[in-house]
Scaffold this motif. Structure first.
Motif, PDB file in Angstrom:
ATOM      1  N   ALA A  80      27.626 -74.146 -36.093  1.00  0.00           N
ATOM      2  CA  ALA A  80      27.039 -72.790 -36.333  1.00  0.00           C
ATOM      3  C   ALA A  80      25.567 -72.770 -36.536  1.00  0.00           C
ATOM      4  CB  ALA A  80      27.780 -72.138 -37.532  1.00  0.00           C
ATOM      5  N   ILE A  81      24.941 -71.723 -36.283  1.00  0.00           N
ATOM      6  CA  ILE A  81      23.357 -71.562 -36.716  1.00  0.00           C
ATOM      7  C   ILE A  81      23.280 -70.166 -37.018  1.00  0.00           C
ATOM      8  CG2 ILE A  81      22.984 -70.659 -34.454  1.00  0.00           C
ATOM      9  CD1 ILE A  81      20.298 -72.332 -34.571  1.00  0.00           C
ATOM     10  N   CYS A  82      22.292 -69.949 -38.147  1.00  0.00           N
ATOM     11  CA  CYS A  82      22.409 -68.762 -39.088  1.00  0.00           C
ATOM     12  C   CYS A  82      20.682 -68.274 -39.075  1.00  0.00           C
ATOM     13  CB  CYS A  82      22.580 -69.127 -40.590  1.00  0.00           C
ATOM     14  SG  CYS A  82      22.648 -67.692 -41.622  1.00  0.00           S
ATOM     15  N   ALA A  83      20.576 -67.088 -38.817  1.00  0.00           N
ATOM     16  CA  ALA A  83      19.340 -66.265 -38.913  1.00  0.00           C
ATOM     17  C   ALA A  83      19.317 -65.427 -39.768  1.00  0.00           C
ATOM     18  CB  ALA A  83      18.912 -65.848 -37.162  1.00  0.00           C
ATOM     19  N   SER A  84      18.190 -64.426 -39.878  1.00  0.00           N
ATOM     20  CA  SER A  84      18.303 -63.330 -40.530  1.00  0.00           C
ATOM     21  C   SER A  84      19.306 -62.321 -40.115  1.00  0.00           C
ATOM     22  CB  SER A  84      16.742 -63.015 -41.072  1.00  0.00           C
ATOM     23  OG  SER A  84      16.185 -62.520 -39.577  1.00  0.00           O
ATOM     24  N   THR A  85      19.459 -62.399 -39.009  1.00  0.00           N
ATOM     25  CA  THR A  85      20.449 -61.153 -38.464  1.00  0.00           C
ATOM     26  C   THR A  85      21.381 -61.834 -37.681  1.00  0.00           C
ATOM     27  OG1 THR A  85      19.276 -60.571 -36.319  1.00  0.00           O
ATOM     28  CG2 THR A  85      18.450 -59.372 -38.369  1.00  0.00           C
ATOM     29  N   VAL A  86      22.630 -61.431 -37.401  1.00  0.00           N
ATOM     30  CA  VAL A  86      23.527 -62.040 -36.470  1.00  0.00           C
ATOM     31  C   VAL A  86      23.206 -61.929 -35.172  1.00  0.00           C
ATOM     32  CG1 VAL A  86      24.815 -60.188 -36.186  1.00  0.00           C
ATOM     33  CG2 VAL A  86      25.968 -62.375 -35.933  1.00  0.00           C
ATOM     34  N   GLU A 103      21.710 -64.774 -30.131  1.00  0.00           N
ATOM     35  CA  GLU A 103      20.813 -65.253 -28.805  1.00  0.00           C
ATOM     36  C   GLU A 103      20.573 -66.681 -28.924  1.00  0.00           C
ATOM     37  OE1 GLU A 103      16.254 -64.305 -27.904  1.00  0.00           O
ATOM     38  OE2 GLU A 103      17.268 -62.505 -28.482  1.00  0.00           O
ATOM     39  N   VAL A 104      20.151 -67.207 -30.017  1.00  0.00           N
ATOM     40  CA  VAL A 104      19.906 -68.810 -30.331  1.00  0.00           C
ATOM     41  C   VAL A 104      21.126 -69.611 -29.852  1.00  0.00           C
ATOM     42  CG1 VAL A 104      19.003 -70.687 -31.441  1.00  0.00           C
ATOM     43  CG2 VAL A 104      17.880 -68.301 -31.447  1.00  0.00           C
ATOM     44  N   ALA A 105      22.189 -69.137 -30.303  1.00  0.00           N
ATOM     45  CA  ALA A 105      23.617 -69.860 -30.281  1.00  0.00           C
ATOM     46  C   ALA A 105      23.908 -69.942 -28.935  1.00  0.00           C
ATOM     47  CB  ALA A 105      24.501 -69.166 -31.296  1.00  0.00           C
ATOM     48  N   GLN A 106      23.948 -68.804 -28.145  1.00  0.00           N
ATOM     49  CA  GLN A 106      24.262 -68.727 -26.747  1.00  0.00           C
ATOM     50  C   GLN A 106      23.484 -69.745 -25.959  1.00  0.00           C
ATOM     51  OE1 GLN A 106      24.122 -64.568 -25.702  1.00  0.00           O
ATOM     52  NE2 GLN A 106      26.277 -64.074 -26.585  1.00  0.00           N
ATOM     53  N   ARG A 107      22.092 -69.741 -25.932  1.00  0.00           N
ATOM     54  CA  ARG A 107      21.229 -70.341 -25.270  1.00  0.00           C
ATOM     55  C   ARG A 107      21.395 -71.804 -25.568  1.00  0.00           C
ATOM     56  NH1 ARG A 107      16.980 -68.726 -27.072  1.00  0.00           N
ATOM     57  NH2 ARG A 107      15.919 -70.332 -28.346  1.00  0.00           N
ATOM     58  N   LEU A 108      21.670 -72.270 -26.842  1.00  0.00           N
ATOM     59  CA  LEU A 108      21.890 -73.706 -27.184  1.00  0.00           C
ATOM     60  C   LEU A 108      23.274 -74.313 -27.138  1.00  0.00           C
ATOM     61  CD1 LEU A 108      19.225 -73.768 -30.216  1.00  0.00           C
ATOM     62  CD2 LEU A 108      18.928 -74.810 -27.941  1.00  0.00           C
ATOM     63  N   ASP A 135      28.533 -72.811 -31.088  1.00  0.00           N
ATOM     64  CA  ASP A 135      29.816 -72.026 -31.112  1.00  0.00           C
ATOM     65  C   ASP A 135      29.746 -70.759 -31.980  1.00  0.00           C
ATOM     66  OD1 ASP A 135      31.219 -73.859 -29.652  1.00  0.00           O
ATOM     67  OD2 ASP A 135      32.123 -74.630 -31.198  1.00  0.00           O
ATOM     68  N   ARG A 136      29.045 -70.782 -33.089  1.00  0.00           N
ATOM     69  CA  ARG A 136      28.975 -69.747 -34.213  1.00  0.00           C
ATOM     70  C   ARG A 136      27.814 -69.179 -34.418  1.00  0.00           C
ATOM     71  NH1 ARG A 136      32.301 -69.960 -39.060  1.00  0.00           N
ATOM     72  NH2 ARG A 136      31.189 -71.928 -39.230  1.00  0.00           N
ATOM     73  N   ALA A 137      27.599 -67.736 -34.628  1.00  0.00           N
ATOM     74  CA  ALA A 137      26.050 -67.448 -34.878  1.00  0.00           C
ATOM     75  C   ALA A 137      26.440 -66.580 -36.197  1.00  0.00           C
ATOM     76  CB  ALA A 137      25.620 -66.414 -33.776  1.00  0.00           C
TER      77      ALA A 137
END
Length: 129
Positions: free
Chosen positions: A33-39, A44-49, A52-54
């Motif tokens: 999983a990757i976490c940012a200030s907004t889902v 966007e980043v999770a799909q590119r990299l 599995d989870r954002a």
């Protein structure tokens, strides 16, 4: 090896550029999983990299029992809070430098890791001049 270490990354700046690729190169790890200030930003980043989870909430990531390690690539102002929460949950923590906005927070993070028996590591880049 029983299974891969499930890693969650908090922060998509340096996190997407360095942390995620580094963990993906290590056969012992899986960035779950990757976490940012907004889902939306995390998605966007999770799909590119190919993660599995954002998530748009680091607390949800830290509370996830399937995540064994948290990699923190956020501004120093929130690193202490994330690190202490993760260590309290029994997670290993990798944190970028500076480890906190001031030394007192850095020491508090260290004490939390020691009392919880958790692994913690600060990331430092070494340049040749």
């Amino acid at each position: 090896m029983a299974g891969k270490i499930q890693v969650g990354v908090v922060g998509i700046g340096f996190g997407q550029q360095v942390h995620v690729p580094a963990f993906q190169l290590d056969d012992r790890c899986q960035v779950q999983a990757i976490c940012a200030s907004t889902v939306e930003r995390a998605t966007e980043v999770a799909q590119r990299l190919k993660v599995d989870r954002a998530l748009g909430n680091w607390q949800e990531l830290v509370a996830d029992p399937t995540i064994a390690a948290i990699s923190i690539a956020t501004p120093p102002a929130i690193q202490t809070e994330v690190a202490i929460a993760a260590l309290t949950q029994g997670k290993a923590v990798f944190c970028e430098k500076p480890l906190a906005s001031f030394a007192g927070n850095s020491a508090k993070t260290g004490r939390t890791g020691k009392t919880g028996g958790c692994g913690q590591h600060g990331g430092f880049r070494i340049s040749r001049h």
